[in-house]
Scaffold this motif. Sequence first.
Motif, PDB file in Angstrom:
ATOM      1  N   VAL A   1       0.978  -1.477   0.130  1.00 27.40           N
ATOM      2  CA  VAL A   1       0.423   0.103   0.212  1.00 27.40           C
ATOM      3  C   VAL A   1       1.253   0.657  -0.041  1.00 27.40           C
ATOM      4  O   VAL A   1       1.329   1.314   0.526  1.00 27.40           O
ATOM      5  CB  VAL A   1      -1.070   0.095   0.677  1.00 27.40           C
ATOM      6  CG1 VAL A   1      -2.048   0.900   0.909  1.00 27.40           C
ATOM      7  CG2 VAL A   1      -1.734  -1.474   1.134  1.00 27.40           C
ATOM      8  N   ILE A   2       1.022   2.003  -0.599  1.00 32.00           N
ATOM      9  CA  ILE A   2       1.205   3.041  -1.265  1.00 32.00           C
ATOM     10  C   ILE A   2       0.256   4.235  -0.538  1.00 32.00           C
ATOM     11  O   ILE A   2      -0.789   5.229  -1.640  1.00 32.00           O
ATOM     12  CB  ILE A   2       2.467   3.740  -2.150  1.00 32.00           C
ATOM     13  CG1 ILE A   2       3.110   2.374  -2.862  1.00 32.00           C
ATOM     14  CG2 ILE A   2       2.893   4.716  -2.186  1.00 32.00           C
ATOM     15  CD1 ILE A   2       3.779   2.459  -4.238  1.00 32.00           C
ATOM     16  N   SER A   3       0.675   5.331   0.552  1.00 32.89           N
ATOM     17  CA  SER A   3      -0.441   6.284   0.696  1.00 32.89           C
ATOM     18  C   SER A   3      -0.422   7.846   0.652  1.00 32.89           C
ATOM     19  O   SER A   3       1.135   7.728  -0.688  1.00 32.89           O
ATOM     20  CB  SER A   3      -0.204   6.197   2.655  1.00 32.89           C
ATOM     21  OG  SER A   3       0.297   7.050   2.582  1.00 32.89           O
ATOM     22  N   ALA A   4      -0.609   7.965   0.103  1.00 32.55           N
ATOM     23  CA  ALA A   4       0.030   9.821  -0.798  1.00 32.55           C
ATOM     24  C   ALA A   4       0.529   9.997  -1.607  1.00 32.55           C
ATOM     25  O   ALA A   4       1.555  10.188  -1.842  1.00 32.55           O
ATOM     26  CB  ALA A   4       0.193  10.594   0.899  1.00 32.55           C
ATOM     27  N   SER A   5       0.051   9.183  -2.905  1.00 31.54           N
ATOM     28  CA  SER A   5       0.551   9.249  -3.611  1.00 31.54           C
ATOM     29  C   SER A   5       1.291  10.086  -4.451  1.00 31.54           C
ATOM     30  O   SER A   5       0.793  11.517  -4.162  1.00 31.54           O
ATOM     31  CB  SER A   5      -0.035   8.536  -4.934  1.00 31.54           C
ATOM     32  OG  SER A   5      -0.473   7.041  -5.304  1.00 31.54           O
ATOM     33  N   GLN A   6       3.045  10.355  -4.885  1.00 33.24           N
ATOM     34  CA  GLN A   6       3.421  11.744  -4.892  1.00 33.24           C
ATOM     35  C   GLN A   6       3.784  10.828  -7.482  1.00 33.24           C
ATOM     36  O   GLN A   6       3.918   9.846  -7.543  1.00 33.24           O
ATOM     37  CB  GLN A   6       4.811  12.040  -4.456  1.00 33.24           C
ATOM     38  CG  GLN A   6       4.518  11.864  -3.348  1.00 33.24           C
ATOM     39  CD  GLN A   6       5.554  12.038  -2.338  1.00 33.24           C
ATOM     40  OE1 GLN A   6       6.596  11.974  -3.002  1.00 33.24           O
ATOM     41  NE2 GLN A   6       5.788  12.054  -1.275  1.00 33.24           N
ATOM     42  N   LEU A   7       4.101  11.868  -7.600  1.00 36.74           N
ATOM     43  CA  LEU A   7       4.367  12.143  -9.106  1.00 36.74           C
ATOM     44  C   LEU A   7       5.664  11.103  -8.881  1.00 36.74           C
ATOM     45  O   LEU A   7       5.605  10.324 -10.710  1.00 36.74           O
ATOM     46  CB  LEU A   7       4.863  13.038  -9.429  1.00 36.74           C
ATOM     47  CG  LEU A   7       3.231  14.343 -10.271  1.00 36.74           C
ATOM     48  CD1 LEU A   7       3.643  15.624 -10.687  1.00 36.74           C
ATOM     49  CD2 LEU A   7       2.281  13.836 -10.766  1.00 36.74           C
ATOM     50  N   GLY A   8       6.589  11.285  -8.076  1.00 37.13           N
ATOM     51  CA  GLY A   8       7.703  10.544  -8.198  1.00 37.13           C
ATOM     52  C   GLY A   8       7.124   9.182  -7.781  1.00 37.13           C
ATOM     53  O   GLY A   8       8.905   8.263  -8.103  1.00 37.13           O
TER      54      GLY A   8
ATOM     55  N   GLY B   1       5.961  -7.839 -12.052  1.00 31.68           N
ATOM     56  CA  GLY B   1       5.764  -6.168 -11.943  1.00 31.68           C
ATOM     57  C   GLY B   1       4.660  -5.848 -12.214  1.00 31.68           C
ATOM     58  O   GLY B   1       3.838  -6.076 -12.932  1.00 31.68           O
ATOM     59  N   THR B   2       3.818  -4.480 -11.779  1.00 34.43           N
ATOM     60  CA  THR B   2       2.871  -4.085 -12.525  1.00 34.43           C
ATOM     61  C   THR B   2       3.740  -2.345 -11.944  1.00 34.43           C
ATOM     62  O   THR B   2       4.215  -1.738 -11.850  1.00 34.43           O
ATOM     63  CB  THR B   2       1.775  -3.537 -10.531  1.00 34.43           C
ATOM     64  OG1 THR B   2       1.626  -4.776 -10.397  1.00 34.43           O
ATOM     65  CG2 THR B   2       1.162  -3.049 -10.706  1.00 34.43           C
ATOM     66  N   ARG B   3       3.249  -1.529 -13.410  1.00 40.97           N
ATOM     67  CA  ARG B   3       3.135  -0.510 -13.774  1.00 40.97           C
ATOM     68  C   ARG B   3       2.193   0.461 -13.133  1.00 40.97           C
ATOM     69  O   ARG B   3       1.089   0.448 -13.359  1.00 40.97           O
ATOM     70  CB  ARG B   3       3.413  -0.465 -15.416  1.00 40.97           C
ATOM     71  CG  ARG B   3       3.964   0.907 -15.611  1.00 40.97           C
ATOM     72  CD  ARG B   3       4.134   0.998 -16.908  1.00 40.97           C
ATOM     73  NE  ARG B   3       4.828   0.482 -17.252  1.00 40.97           N
ATOM     74  CZ  ARG B   3       6.945   0.879 -17.434  1.00 40.97           C
ATOM     75  NH1 ARG B   3       7.182   1.443 -16.780  1.00 40.97           N
ATOM     76  NH2 ARG B   3       6.918  -0.376 -18.275  1.00 40.97           N
ATOM     77  N   VAL B   4       2.865   1.719 -12.164  1.00 39.45           N
ATOM     78  CA  VAL B   4       1.922   2.689 -12.287  1.00 39.45           C
ATOM     79  C   VAL B   4       2.482   3.801 -12.525  1.00 39.45           C
ATOM     80  O   VAL B   4       3.195   4.490 -12.807  1.00 39.45           O
ATOM     81  CB  VAL B   4       2.477   3.185 -10.060  1.00 39.45           C
ATOM     82  CG1 VAL B   4       1.478   3.903  -9.724  1.00 39.45           C
ATOM     83  CG2 VAL B   4       2.247   1.487  -9.677  1.00 39.45           C
ATOM     84  N   LEU B   5       1.147   4.070 -12.708  1.00 42.61           N
ATOM     85  CA  LEU B   5       1.705   5.976 -12.995  1.00 42.61           C
ATOM     86  C   LEU B   5       0.407   6.565 -12.506  1.00 42.61           C
ATOM     87  O   LEU B   5      -0.378   6.354 -12.269  1.00 42.61           O
ATOM     88  CB  LEU B   5       1.373   6.145 -14.675  1.00 42.61           C
ATOM     89  CG  LEU B   5       0.991   7.586 -15.246  1.00 42.61           C
ATOM     90  CD1 LEU B   5       2.796   8.016 -15.544  1.00 42.61           C
ATOM     91  CD2 LEU B   5       0.226   7.427 -16.744  1.00 42.61           C
ATOM     92  N   VAL B   6       1.121   7.690 -11.831  1.00 45.11           N
ATOM     93  CA  VAL B   6       0.458   8.914 -10.888  1.00 45.11           C
ATOM     94  C   VAL B   6       0.296  10.198 -11.709  1.00 45.11           C
ATOM     95  O   VAL B   6       1.137  10.466 -12.068  1.00 45.11           O
ATOM     96  CB  VAL B   6       1.078   9.081  -9.607  1.00 45.11           C
ATOM     97  CG1 VAL B   6       1.042  10.308  -8.775  1.00 45.11           C
ATOM     98  CG2 VAL B   6       2.015   7.858  -9.054  1.00 45.11           C
TER      99      VAL B   6
END
Lengths: 116, 113
Positions: free
Chosen positions: A78-85, A109-114
């Motif tokens: 779980v990634i909270s408060a996602s940032q562009l980075g 893998g999973t590619r995440v785009l914020v």
Amino acid sequence: AQKITQTQPGMFVQEKEAVTLDCTYDTSDPSYGLFWYKQPSSGEMIFLIYQGSYDQQNATEGRYSLNFQKARKSANLVISASQLGDSAMYFCAMREGLAAGNKLTFGGGTRVLVKP
Amino acid sequence: DAGVTQSPTHLIKTRGQQVTLRCSPKSGHDTVSWYQQALGQGPQFIFQYYEEEERQRGNFPDRFSGHQFPNYSSELNVNALLLGDSALYLCASSLVRVGDEQYFGPGTRLTVT
């Protein structure tokens, strides 16, 4: 059988929102470790968080937490408060046995785009 | 404190040639592991060196060989290159004993034409 399965090839997440990345694993070894790594486009694997099979508490590291459900053999990040980075590839990995030098087995893998 | 370093950064080779990739582990680490990461996939374990000997090996042919030197640095050699060997090659270092994670280097991107 796949030892590490990541079922989400790609995800979009809105900036400042939380995102959960799924990971299931398969092992008969009672001693194992689960890892999450981030891989930006530069290619380097960046260690995020670790959960040992005997750890009673779910691991947390800053904005990262690991939802460890041993009976279900899942270790979701779980990634909270996602940032562009945070836009990157994320890999779940398992080490069977406790020795730090034991090989890691990675998921696909999973590619995440914020999105801003 | 220097982390894991790898050289070269990029490499282009022709099918059938041989290549040598180099890795220097993080200071104080005694174990080096090599991984191959094909485009769009997760890394695959090639082999690991400890005390200058191959300690574990993944499912890779004998064309892939390695070496560890007394200063713990390591080389990965690939003979008779195939187009399918094109990948990012990652080196990771650690201590062999319990308690630490593997630290990865930036990788060497190998292209076989």
